[in-house]
Design a protein around this motif. Structure first.
Motif, mmCIF file in Angstrom:
data_model
loop_
_atom_site.group_PDB
_atom_site.id
_atom_site.type_symbol
_atom_site.label_atom_id
_atom_site.label_comp_id
_atom_site.label_asym_id
_atom_site.label_seq_id
_atom_site.Cartn_x
_atom_site.Cartn_y
_atom_site.Cartn_z
ATOM 1 N N LEU A 1 0.833 -1.203 0.000
ATOM 2 C CA LEU A 1 0.000 0.000 0.000
ATOM 3 C C LEU A 1 0.865 1.249 0.000
ATOM 4 C CD1 LEU A 1 -2.796 1.310 0.150
ATOM 5 C CD2 LEU A 1 -2.650 1.110 2.653
ATOM 6 N N TRP A 2 1.936 1.251 0.790
ATOM 7 C CA TRP A 2 2.804 2.420 0.847
ATOM 8 C C TRP A 2 3.463 2.680 -0.503
ATOM 9 C CZ3 TRP A 2 7.708 4.042 0.005
ATOM 10 C CH2 TRP A 2 8.062 5.275 0.536
ATOM 11 N N ARG A 3 3.972 1.629 -1.148
ATOM 12 C CA ARG A 3 4.631 1.798 -2.451
ATOM 13 C C ARG A 3 3.649 2.257 -3.526
ATOM 14 N NH1 ARG A 3 9.846 0.422 -2.474
ATOM 15 N NH2 ARG A 3 10.617 -0.974 -0.865
ATOM 16 N N LEU A 4 2.435 1.734 -3.508
ATOM 17 C CA LEU A 4 1.423 2.175 -4.471
ATOM 18 C C LEU A 4 1.112 3.657 -4.260
ATOM 19 C CD1 LEU A 4 -0.618 1.634 -6.713
ATOM 20 C CD2 LEU A 4 -2.224 0.895 -4.956
ATOM 21 N N GLY A 5 0.908 4.050 -3.006
ATOM 22 C CA GLY A 5 0.659 5.453 -2.708
ATOM 23 C C GLY A 5 1.817 6.336 -3.132
ATOM 24 N N PHE A 6 3.032 5.871 -2.887
ATOM 25 C CA PHE A 6 4.221 6.628 -3.270
ATOM 26 C C PHE A 6 4.262 6.836 -4.777
ATOM 27 C CE2 PHE A 6 8.592 7.022 -4.641
ATOM 28 C CZ PHE A 6 9.116 7.958 -3.757
ATOM 29 N N ASP A 7 4.011 5.770 -5.548
ATOM 30 C CA ASP A 7 4.062 5.878 -7.006
ATOM 31 C C ASP A 7 3.006 6.852 -7.537
ATOM 32 O OD1 ASP A 7 6.192 4.106 -7.207
ATOM 33 O OD2 ASP A 7 4.890 2.358 -7.464
ATOM 34 N N VAL A 8 1.794 6.797 -6.979
ATOM 35 C CA VAL A 8 0.740 7.711 -7.419
ATOM 36 C C VAL A 8 1.088 9.146 -7.018
ATOM 37 C CG1 VAL A 8 -1.697 8.353 -7.144
ATOM 38 C CG2 VAL A 8 -1.058 5.943 -7.437
ATOM 39 N N ALA A 9 1.584 9.325 -5.806
ATOM 40 C CA ALA A 9 1.963 10.669 -5.358
ATOM 41 C C ALA A 9 3.069 11.242 -6.232
ATOM 42 C CB ALA A 9 2.399 10.628 -3.889
ATOM 43 N N ARG A 10 4.021 10.419 -6.584
ATOM 44 C CA ARG A 10 5.126 10.888 -7.434
ATOM 45 C C ARG A 10 4.606 11.256 -8.826
ATOM 46 N NH1 ARG A 10 10.799 10.349 -7.113
ATOM 47 N NH2 ARG A 10 10.491 10.788 -4.932
ATOM 48 N N ALA A 11 3.601 10.528 -9.325
ATOM 49 C CA ALA A 11 3.043 10.818 -10.648
ATOM 50 C C ALA A 11 2.195 12.087 -10.650
ATOM 51 C CB ALA A 11 2.196 9.639 -11.131
ATOM 52 N N HIS A 12 1.799 12.560 -9.464
ATOM 53 C CA HIS A 12 0.933 13.735 -9.368
ATOM 54 C C HIS A 12 1.615 14.864 -8.600
ATOM 55 C CE1 HIS A 12 -2.802 12.052 -11.077
ATOM 56 N NE2 HIS A 12 -2.241 10.909 -10.710
ATOM 57 N N GLU A 13 2.906 15.040 -8.808
ATOM 58 C CA GLU A 13 3.628 16.131 -8.162
ATOM 59 C C GLU A 13 3.206 17.470 -8.765
ATOM 60 O OE1 GLU A 13 7.771 15.084 -8.526
ATOM 61 O OE2 GLU A 13 7.718 14.131 -6.572
ATOM 62 N N LEU A 14 3.326 18.502 -7.956
ATOM 63 C CA LEU A 14 2.935 19.839 -8.403
ATOM 64 C C LEU A 14 4.002 20.427 -9.312
ATOM 65 C CD1 LEU A 14 1.576 21.314 -5.071
ATOM 66 C CD2 LEU A 14 0.335 20.090 -6.857
ATOM 67 N N ASP A 15 3.541 21.189 -10.303
ATOM 68 C CA ASP A 15 4.498 21.883 -11.163
ATOM 69 C C ASP A 15 4.838 23.235 -10.549
ATOM 70 O OD1 ASP A 15 2.327 23.543 -11.716
ATOM 71 O OD2 ASP A 15 2.017 22.767 -13.738
ATOM 72 N N ALA A 16 5.593 24.046 -11.250
ATOM 73 C CA ALA A 16 6.047 25.335 -10.730
ATOM 74 C C ALA A 16 4.896 26.293 -10.433
ATOM 75 C CB ALA A 16 7.020 25.975 -11.722
ATOM 76 N N SER A 17 3.771 26.124 -11.121
ATOM 77 C CA SER A 17 2.629 27.016 -10.906
ATOM 78 C C SER A 17 1.711 26.546 -9.783
ATOM 79 C CB SER A 17 1.820 27.157 -12.200
ATOM 80 O OG SER A 17 1.213 25.920 -12.536
ATOM 81 N N GLY A 18 2.034 25.412 -9.149
ATOM 82 C CA GLY A 18 1.227 24.897 -8.049
ATOM 83 C C GLY A 18 0.064 24.037 -8.496
ATOM 84 N N ARG A 19 0.072 23.622 -9.746
ATOM 85 C CA ARG A 19 -0.975 22.742 -10.271
ATOM 86 C C ARG A 19 -0.412 21.339 -10.450
ATOM 87 N NH1 ARG A 19 -5.461 25.109 -11.419
ATOM 88 N NH2 ARG A 19 -5.619 27.311 -11.850
ATOM 89 N N CYS A 20 -1.306 20.362 -10.507
ATOM 90 C CA CYS A 20 -0.875 18.982 -10.711
ATOM 91 C C CYS A 20 -0.209 18.869 -12.078
ATOM 92 C CB CYS A 20 -2.059 18.027 -10.618
ATOM 93 S SG CYS A 20 -1.583 16.297 -10.863
ATOM 94 N N GLY A 21 0.965 18.250 -12.112
ATOM 95 C CA GLY A 21 1.704 18.118 -13.355
ATOM 96 C C GLY A 21 1.338 16.887 -14.165
ATOM 97 N N ASN A 22 0.371 16.091 -13.699
ATOM 98 C CA ASN A 22 -0.028 14.884 -14.405
ATOM 99 C C ASN A 22 -0.985 15.236 -15.541
ATOM 100 O OD1 ASN A 22 -1.767 12.378 -14.883
ATOM 101 N ND2 ASN A 22 -0.189 11.579 -13.523
ATOM 102 N N LEU A 23 -0.799 14.590 -16.685
ATOM 103 C CA LEU A 23 -1.668 14.875 -17.842
ATOM 104 C C LEU A 23 -3.115 14.479 -17.594
ATOM 105 C CD1 LEU A 23 0.661 13.788 -20.779
ATOM 106 C CD2 LEU A 23 0.155 16.100 -19.978
#
Length: 101
Positions: free
Chosen positions: A24-46
């Motif tokens: 569960l921790w690794r799955l959460g980590f992978d999703v969190a890493r895929a949805h990191e914020l960009d420089a403007s403070g918005r989600c960087g995921n497509l």
């Protein structure tokens, strides 16, 4: 036959000591890493176009990471809804080859 291996960011970091559910921790980590914020403070995921951060996927991933860890004593009261609940992303393991996008 094509290789079925994937490069998941969670494979490049060590688990925190208090993790009781590594999957569960690794799955959460992978999703969190895929949805990191960009420089403007918005989600960087497509998948989250123009979603102000943190997006729902990021919030749920952070919740999964918290649930996968043993309960720890909080310094603030439960009614205090401060940002202290935010999950800290671990640093990469040296030599892992994980690079920023």
């Amino acid at each position: 036959m094509p290789s079925a291996s994937h490069n998941y960011p969670s494979q490049q970091v060590g688990l925190p000591e208090n993790v009781t559910d590594p999957l569960l921790w690794r799955l959460g980590f992978d999703v969190a890493r895929a949805h990191e914020l960009d420089a403007s403070g918005r989600c960087g995921n497509l998948g989250c176009p123009d979603e102000p951060g943190p997006c729902p996927a990021r919030r749920q991933a952070e919740r999964a990471m918290r649930l996968a860890q043993q309960d720890t004593v909080r310094e603030s009261s439960p009614a205090d809804d401060s940002s202290s609940d935010e999950v800290r992303m671990p640093q990469r393991v040296p030599g892992s080859g994980l690079r920023a996008a």
